[in-house]
Design a protein around this motif. Structure first.
Motif, PDB file in Angstrom:
ATOM      1  N   TYR A 294      -2.496 -52.826  52.416  1.00 23.12           N
ATOM      2  CA  TYR A 294      -3.460 -53.504  51.551  1.00 23.12           C
ATOM      3  C   TYR A 294      -3.975 -54.829  52.087  1.00 23.12           C
ATOM      4  CZ  TYR A 294      -2.073 -49.917  48.276  1.00 23.12           C
ATOM      5  OH  TYR A 294      -1.843 -48.708  47.686  1.00 23.12           O
ATOM      6  N   PHE A 295      -3.174 -55.521  52.890  1.00 19.42           N
ATOM      7  CA  PHE A 295      -3.614 -56.828  53.385  1.00 19.42           C
ATOM      8  C   PHE A 295      -4.884 -56.720  54.242  1.00 19.42           C
ATOM      9  CE2 PHE A 295      -3.091 -59.717  57.153  1.00 19.42           C
ATOM     10  CZ  PHE A 295      -3.741 -60.811  56.589  1.00 19.42           C
ATOM     11  N   PRO A 296      -4.882 -55.942  55.346  1.00 20.66           N
ATOM     12  CA  PRO A 296      -6.122 -55.857  56.141  1.00 20.66           C
ATOM     13  C   PRO A 296      -7.248 -55.153  55.407  1.00 20.66           C
ATOM     14  CG  PRO A 296      -4.413 -54.422  57.045  1.00 20.66           C
ATOM     15  CD  PRO A 296      -3.775 -55.219  55.969  1.00 20.66           C
ATOM     16  N   LEU A 297      -6.898 -54.250  54.482  1.00 21.22           N
ATOM     17  CA  LEU A 297      -7.930 -53.607  53.667  1.00 21.22           C
ATOM     18  C   LEU A 297      -8.690 -54.654  52.869  1.00 21.22           C
ATOM     19  CD1 LEU A 297      -9.147 -50.948  52.372  1.00 21.22           C
ATOM     20  CD2 LEU A 297      -7.379 -51.220  50.616  1.00 21.22           C
ATOM     21  N   HIS A 298      -7.954 -55.560  52.226  1.00 20.08           N
ATOM     22  CA  HIS A 298      -8.589 -56.584  51.407  1.00 20.08           C
ATOM     23  C   HIS A 298      -9.474 -57.498  52.265  1.00 20.08           C
ATOM     24  CE1 HIS A 298      -8.931 -58.783  47.638  1.00 20.08           C
ATOM     25  NE2 HIS A 298      -8.853 -59.900  48.336  1.00 20.08           N
ATOM     26  N   VAL A 299      -9.011 -57.821  53.473  1.00 27.61           N
ATOM     27  CA  VAL A 299      -9.794 -58.698  54.351  1.00 27.61           C
ATOM     28  C   VAL A 299     -11.121 -58.044  54.720  1.00 27.61           C
ATOM     29  CG1 VAL A 299      -9.902 -59.813  56.610  1.00 27.61           C
ATOM     30  CG2 VAL A 299      -7.783 -59.916  55.282  1.00 27.61           C
ATOM     31  N   ILE A 300     -11.082 -56.807  55.230  1.00 28.98           N
ATOM     32  CA  ILE A 300     -12.327 -56.195  55.715  1.00 28.98           C
ATOM     33  C   ILE A 300     -13.255 -55.866  54.546  1.00 28.98           C
ATOM     34  CG2 ILE A 300     -11.545 -53.785  55.748  1.00 28.98           C
ATOM     35  CD1 ILE A 300     -13.831 -55.550  58.338  1.00 28.98           C
ATOM     36  N   MET A 301     -12.708 -55.568  53.374  1.00 29.81           N
ATOM     37  CA  MET A 301     -13.579 -55.310  52.232  1.00 29.81           C
ATOM     38  C   MET A 301     -14.284 -56.590  51.777  1.00 29.81           C
ATOM     39  SD  MET A 301     -13.633 -52.141  51.859  1.00 29.81           S
ATOM     40  CE  MET A 301     -12.791 -51.111  53.060  1.00 29.81           C
ATOM     41  N   GLU A 302     -13.620 -57.726  51.882  1.00 27.01           N
ATOM     42  CA  GLU A 302     -14.303 -58.997  51.595  1.00 27.01           C
ATOM     43  C   GLU A 302     -15.415 -59.247  52.609  1.00 27.01           C
ATOM     44  OE1 GLU A 302     -12.566 -62.666  50.748  1.00 27.01           O
ATOM     45  OE2 GLU A 302     -11.458 -61.961  49.002  1.00 27.01           O
ATOM     46  N   VAL A 303     -15.124 -58.962  53.879  1.00 29.17           N
ATOM     47  CA  VAL A 303     -16.147 -59.150  54.919  1.00 29.17           C
ATOM     48  C   VAL A 303     -17.345 -58.243  54.647  1.00 29.17           C
ATOM     49  CG1 VAL A 303     -16.642 -58.857  57.385  1.00 29.17           C
ATOM     50  CG2 VAL A 303     -14.507 -59.947  56.663  1.00 29.17           C
ATOM     51  N   LEU A 304     -17.062 -57.000  54.239  1.00 32.43           N
ATOM     52  CA  LEU A 304     -18.135 -56.050  53.935  1.00 32.43           C
ATOM     53  C   LEU A 304     -18.862 -56.397  52.643  1.00 32.43           C
ATOM     54  CD1 LEU A 304     -16.727 -52.498  54.795  1.00 32.43           C
ATOM     55  CD2 LEU A 304     -18.981 -53.351  55.451  1.00 32.43           C
ATOM     56  N   GLY A 305     -18.142 -57.042  51.726  1.00 32.05           N
ATOM     57  CA  GLY A 305     -18.719 -57.321  50.419  1.00 32.05           C
ATOM     58  C   GLY A 305     -18.435 -56.235  49.402  1.00 32.05           C
ATOM     59  N   VAL A 306     -17.392 -55.439  49.638  1.00 31.12           N
ATOM     60  CA  VAL A 306     -16.990 -54.389  48.700  1.00 31.12           C
ATOM     61  C   VAL A 306     -16.115 -55.009  47.607  1.00 31.12           C
ATOM     62  CG1 VAL A 306     -15.565 -52.301  48.451  1.00 31.12           C
ATOM     63  CG2 VAL A 306     -17.145 -52.523  50.389  1.00 31.12           C
ATOM     64  N   PRO A 307     -16.389 -54.753  46.328  1.00 37.06           N
ATOM     65  CA  PRO A 307     -15.586 -55.338  45.248  1.00 37.06           C
ATOM     66  C   PRO A 307     -14.115 -54.908  45.340  1.00 37.06           C
ATOM     67  CG  PRO A 307     -17.614 -54.368  44.390  1.00 37.06           C
ATOM     68  CD  PRO A 307     -17.520 -53.952  45.818  1.00 37.06           C
ATOM     69  N   GLU A 308     -13.233 -55.799  44.925  1.00 39.85           N
ATOM     70  CA  GLU A 308     -11.800 -55.512  44.989  1.00 39.85           C
ATOM     71  C   GLU A 308     -11.445 -54.254  44.200  1.00 39.85           C
ATOM     72  OE1 GLU A 308      -7.499 -57.762  44.244  1.00 39.85           O
ATOM     73  OE2 GLU A 308      -9.381 -58.838  43.908  1.00 39.85           O
ATOM     74  N   ALA A 309     -12.142 -54.011  43.106  1.00 41.87           N
ATOM     75  CA  ALA A 309     -11.858 -52.837  42.273  1.00 41.87           C
ATOM     76  C   ALA A 309     -12.086 -51.528  43.016  1.00 41.87           C
ATOM     77  CB  ALA A 309     -12.719 -52.872  41.009  1.00 41.87           C
ATOM     78  N   ASP A 310     -12.904 -51.568  44.074  1.00 48.86           N
ATOM     79  CA  ASP A 310     -13.214 -50.349  44.836  1.00 48.86           C
ATOM     80  C   ASP A 310     -12.310 -50.155  46.048  1.00 48.86           C
ATOM     81  OD1 ASP A 310     -15.238 -49.836  43.048  1.00 48.86           O
ATOM     82  OD2 ASP A 310     -16.820 -50.713  44.298  1.00 48.86           O
ATOM     83  N   GLU A 311     -11.397 -51.098  46.289  1.00 48.92           N
ATOM     84  CA  GLU A 311     -10.539 -50.999  47.468  1.00 48.92           C
ATOM     85  C   GLU A 311      -9.652 -49.750  47.467  1.00 48.92           C
ATOM     86  OE1 GLU A 311      -8.461 -54.666  48.133  1.00 48.92           O
ATOM     87  OE2 GLU A 311     -10.327 -55.823  48.271  1.00 48.92           O
ATOM     88  N   PRO A 312      -9.049 -49.358  46.330  1.00 42.18           N
ATOM     89  CA  PRO A 312      -8.244 -48.128  46.349  1.00 42.18           C
ATOM     90  C   PRO A 312      -9.048 -46.904  46.768  1.00 42.18           C
ATOM     91  CG  PRO A 312      -7.750 -49.405  44.385  1.00 42.18           C
ATOM     92  CD  PRO A 312      -8.941 -50.054  45.030  1.00 42.18           C
ATOM     93  N   ARG A 313     -10.308 -46.855  46.351  1.00 37.91           N
ATOM     94  CA  ARG A 313     -11.176 -45.740  46.749  1.00 37.91           C
ATOM     95  C   ARG A 313     -11.402 -45.732  48.256  1.00 37.91           C
ATOM     96  NH1 ARG A 313     -17.251 -45.020  44.197  1.00 37.91           N
ATOM     97  NH2 ARG A 313     -17.806 -43.030  45.201  1.00 37.91           N
ATOM     98  N   MET A 314     -11.654 -46.900  48.836  1.00 34.81           N
ATOM     99  CA  MET A 314     -11.874 -47.007  50.271  1.00 34.81           C
ATOM    100  C   MET A 314     -10.605 -46.623  51.055  1.00 34.81           C
ATOM    101  SD  MET A 314     -15.048 -47.955  50.877  1.00 34.81           S
ATOM    102  CE  MET A 314     -15.431 -46.794  49.545  1.00 34.81           C
ATOM    103  N   LEU A 315      -9.450 -47.023  50.523  1.00 29.54           N
ATOM    104  CA  LEU A 315      -8.187 -46.683  51.178  1.00 29.54           C
ATOM    105  C   LEU A 315      -7.960 -45.180  51.154  1.00 29.54           C
ATOM    106  CD1 LEU A 315      -5.479 -47.431  52.470  1.00 29.54           C
ATOM    107  CD2 LEU A 315      -4.561 -47.773  50.171  1.00 29.54           C
ATOM    108  N   LYS A 316      -8.167 -44.569  50.010  1.00 30.89           N
ATOM    109  CA  LYS A 316      -7.960 -43.123  49.886  1.00 30.89           C
ATOM    110  C   LYS A 316      -8.870 -42.349  50.838  1.00 30.89           C
ATOM    111  CE  LYS A 316      -7.889 -39.442  46.379  1.00 30.89           C
ATOM    112  NZ  LYS A 316      -8.954 -38.569  46.944  1.00 30.89           N
ATOM    113  N   LEU A 317     -10.124 -42.734  50.907  1.00 29.13           N
ATOM    114  CA  LEU A 317     -11.067 -42.040  51.793  1.00 29.13           C
ATOM    115  C   LEU A 317     -10.690 -42.230  53.259  1.00 29.13           C
ATOM    116  CD1 LEU A 317     -14.462 -42.786  49.982  1.00 29.13           C
ATOM    117  CD2 LEU A 317     -13.160 -40.648  49.981  1.00 29.13           C
ATOM    118  N   THR A 318     -10.233 -43.428  53.610  1.00 28.80           N
ATOM    119  CA  THR A 318      -9.803 -43.678  54.988  1.00 28.80           C
ATOM    120  C   THR A 318      -8.626 -42.786  55.355  1.00 28.80           C
ATOM    121  OG1 THR A 318     -10.526 -45.983  54.872  1.00 28.80           O
ATOM    122  CG2 THR A 318      -8.939 -45.432  56.597  1.00 28.80           C
ATOM    123  N   GLN A 319      -7.649 -42.698  54.458  1.00 28.85           N
ATOM    124  CA  GLN A 319      -6.482 -41.858  54.734  1.00 28.85           C
ATOM    125  C   GLN A 319      -6.870 -40.392  54.863  1.00 28.85           C
ATOM    126  OE1 GLN A 319      -4.075 -43.195  51.378  1.00 28.85           O
ATOM    127  NE2 GLN A 319      -2.737 -44.310  52.770  1.00 28.85           N
TER     128      GLN A 319
END
Length: 423
Positions: A155-180
């Motif tokens: 979750y740590f690097p996920l949160h960093v790159i999503m902030e850089v991208l501008g993806v809301p924190e609420a959408d991070e689990p979705r991005m993680l699932k798709l990446t996996q």
């Protein structure tokens, strides 16, 4: 020709998860057949590049050895055929920087390159340290046990790159699932189907569906950033131009996908591998705590040790010679990064984890024109995380058996259970 058993081993996701079978295969090849052809069951033949020097030689000649003419990642004959049918003849389900050659590669790389230059990343250091502190606090609150890979490192690097991208924190689990789902397509614990032995049709359909979900999500991001540009990477992609024209849709979506996946998964794998190594080596942990100046060499060693990207493929644009072997125009080559990072001619005691290894000519980020655009951000994230954690953690040990993901392209620890004491 490399023997069938070794050829099948080096492409087997389960062998990569076990590590030792692949290490033994590459060690044999570096010594006996450092540049030779293989044809694993179900695959077209390709050259296996196992030596550090040869990987660099191929990567520095990016006009002679292309990324995009054939599949850039290892794929079976059947999958390649199906992808080409779906993509109008192209071997790529996405077309990111990884799948591009010049002039497109350089033009598209320039769109976001400034975002990842060290001098521009400095403005992110305070924010990344704040994020690292949140996850160190979370670890402290977990009562002295956690699965470091699943609870923290994911979750740590996920949160960093999503902030850089501008993806809301609420959408991070979705991005993680798709990446996996994308990188762990062979792993039943990570892929979309949940199957141990998914059929060829299931596998292709699952990856296609995952990419479709990414595209649906980033279509909405693109519309928003064109209407309301912000100071984020998504705005740079949404409003970017090549030769005075907006990015075509496929290229833009591919750009988002590579940033949203490779931008965190490889870093989380490396941080997890570093924790695994320290939990097994109490003397190294003690040295690192007592001497923070070792954090940078330790970090480089974890990158070498983990080598999360296991391979990229290249194809020859003309007849060539590599290590005395004649390579024909159109031949496919597999750059074996874990093998290069264990090359006995480059690394003393390559199978020993050394937190003070210097020099460390690890090539996990690649080399030449296609060197990882996010390497400086990844290093900054890892350095800051270890700086913050080592100030507060007093002891660390394994609390179970770690496990690696089953994948032959991008993989690393998916479970690192640990027991620890923290301030």
């Amino acid at each position: 020709m490399i023997s069938q058993d070794i050829a099948d081993t080096i492409v087997d996701p389960k062998a990569h998860a076990a590590v030792t079978p692949v290490d033994e295969a590459f060690t044999y090849l570096r010594k006996e057949m450092p540049f030779a052809q293989a044809q694993p069951t179900g695959f077209a033949p390709f050259w296996v590049v196992t030596k550090h020097a040869d990987i660099l030689e191929v990567e520095r000649q990016n006009e002679l050895f292309h990324n995009g003419d054939l599949s850039t990642t290892l794929t079976t004959i059947d999958v390649d055929k199906k992808v080409r049918e779906m993509m109008g003849g192209s071997p790529h389900m996405v077309r990111s920087l990884v799948q591009m050659d010049n002039p497109d590669h350089m033009a598209y790389r320039r769109l976001t390159q400034a975002w990842f230059l060290p001098q521009n990343l400095k403005k992110l250091e305070t924010r990344i340290r704040d994020i690292a502190t949140v996850f160190v606090d979370r670890m402290a609150e977990m009562g002295g046990t956690c699965d470091f890979a699943r609870d923290i490192a994911l979750y740590f690097p996920l949160h960093v790159i999503m902030e850089v991208l501008g993806v809301p924190e609420a959408d991070e689990p979705r991005m993680l699932k798709l990446t996996q789902e994308l990188f762990g397509s062979a792993d039943p614990e990570l892929n979309r189907t949940g199957k141990e032995h998914q059929t060829f049709e299931d596998g292709i359909a699952a990856i296609q569906a995952t990419i479709g979900d990414f595209i649906t999500y980033f279509n909405a991001i693109t519309e928003d950033r064109r209407a309301n540009p912000r100071d984020d990477l998504s705005s740079a992609i949404a409003n970017g131009q090549i030769n005075g024209q907006p990015l075509d849709h496929f290229a833009a979506m591919s750009y988002y996908i590579i940033a949203a996946t490779a931008g965190h998964d490889t870093t989380s794998n490396t941080v997890s591998a570093g924790m695994w190594a320290l939990a097994e080596r109490p003397e190294d942990f003690k040295r690192l705590k007592e001497n923070p100046s070792l954090i940078n060499p330790f970090m480089e060693e974890t990158i070498r040790w983990a080598t999360p990207v296991k391979h990229f493929m290249r194809s020859a644009t003309a007849d060539a010679v590599v290590r005395g072997q004649k390579v024909a125009q159109g031949d496919w080559l597999m750059l074996c990064y874990p093998s290069g990072n264990r090359d006995e001619e480059v690394f003393e005691d390559p199978f020993t984890f050394k937190i003070d290894r210097t020099p460390n000519k690890q090539l996990a980020f690649g080399y030449g024109a296609h060197v990882c655009i996010g390497q400086h951000l990844a290093r900054m994230e890892m350095r800051i995380f270890w700086e913050e954690l080592l100030k507060r953690i007093d002891t660390i040990e394994l609390n179970g058996t770690p496990k690696n993901s089953e994948a032959n392209f991008v993989s690393g620890p998916k479970s690192v259970p640990v027991r620890y004491k923290m301030k």
